[in-house]
Enzyme design. Structure first.
Site, short mmCIF file in Angstrom:
data_model
loop_
_atom_site.label_atom_id
_atom_site.label_comp_id
_atom_site.label_asym_id
_atom_site.label_seq_id
_atom_site.Cartn_x
_atom_site.Cartn_y
_atom_site.Cartn_z
N ASP A 150 0.65 -1.17 -0.08
CA ASP A 150 -0.01 -0.17 -0.05
C ASP A 150 0.98 1.40 0.09
OD1 ASP A 150 -1.91 -1.93 0.24
OD2 ASP A 150 -2.64 -1.10 2.22
N ASP A 194 -14.96 -4.12 -0.41
CA ASP A 194 -14.48 -3.85 0.76
C ASP A 194 -15.47 -3.76 1.84
OD1 ASP A 194 -11.78 -3.74 -0.28
OD2 ASP A 194 -12.30 -1.48 -1.09
#
EC number: 5.3.1.16
Length: 235
Positions: free
Chosen positions: A8, A128
């Protein structure tokens, strides 16, 4: 089952967020070094997320270019891909596949156009959620849409790869929610990649037993709890 390291990107660094909270990040240094280390340890695919684009706080285009130039394995790119132009840019940066989340939930018409433009092999959808409560816009906004209804709709539209992340557990090393993963697996008939909370080889065994195709692993790799070179979880 494929183990996919997650890198990330935030402000040019490799980070992990705790429960998807941008205010609770752990830095892990140079993302190019992290990507190369995972490749050297045997990764066959990398999951790259531009958190700044996902959160609307900037972008990491040059870092993505550097990672792409350093790798000999493919990578998929996620984070803030919310237009056809952004999709084409993600692929032009070298990604073998782009991953969209907010668009898939909020704008099915655009998702259909994206699928038509690049095909299901080059576009994956991210679900998500906090359990099965769907969240979008960099995990900051909860929506009322039913997760399982979305899965059915995406399958009918031609989506063939799903990334499910349990945001409640992401970056926590708390392990998986077996019941939720099993429900997602039962509802999704195509390729399924799961992330969020994976902390040990036992979690990988669980995913394998549930018939999951890939595991997104971040913090557990950075912290040495899971090692790509070890094959014990595959047995």
């Amino acid at each position: 089952m494929r183990l996919i390291p997650a890198v990330d990107l935030k402000s040019g660094k490799a980070v992990r967020l705790y429960e998807g909270d941008p205010a609770r990040e752990t830095p892990y240094g140079d993302p190019v070094e992290a990507a190369l280390r995972f490749q050297e340890e045997g990764a066959t695919l990398l999951h790259l997320v531009d958190l700044d684009r996902a959160l609307g706080t900037g972008e990491n285009r040059e870092v993505v270019r550097r990672v792409a130039a350093s790798l000999s394995i493919p990578f998929q790119l996620a984070g803030g891909i919310r237009s056809l132009e952004a999709l084409q840019e993600a692929l032009s940066l070298g990604a073998s596949r782009a991953v969209v989340g907010t668009v898939a939930v909020k704008d099915p018409g655009l998702l259909a156009r994206m699928l038509e433009a690049v095909g299901p092999d080059r576009l994956a959808v991210a679900l998500d959620a906090r359990g099965l409560e769907v969240v979008v816009s960099g995990w900051q906004e909860a929506v009322s849409a039913s997760a399982l209804d979305l899965l059915r709709a995406w399958a009918e539209m031609g989506v063939r790869t799903l990334l499910y992340t349990d945001v409640r557990r992401d970056g926590t090393l708390l392990g998986l929610d077996r019941e939720v993963v099993a429900r997602v697996r039962a509802a999704w008939p195509y390729e399924l990649i799961v992330g969020g909370g994976i902390a040990s080889p036992e979690d990988l065994h669980l995913l394998q037993a549930l018939g999951v195709d890939g595991a997104l692993v971040g913090k557990a790799l950075y912290e040495g709890r899971i090692r790509l070179k070890e094959a014990s979880w595959r047995s």
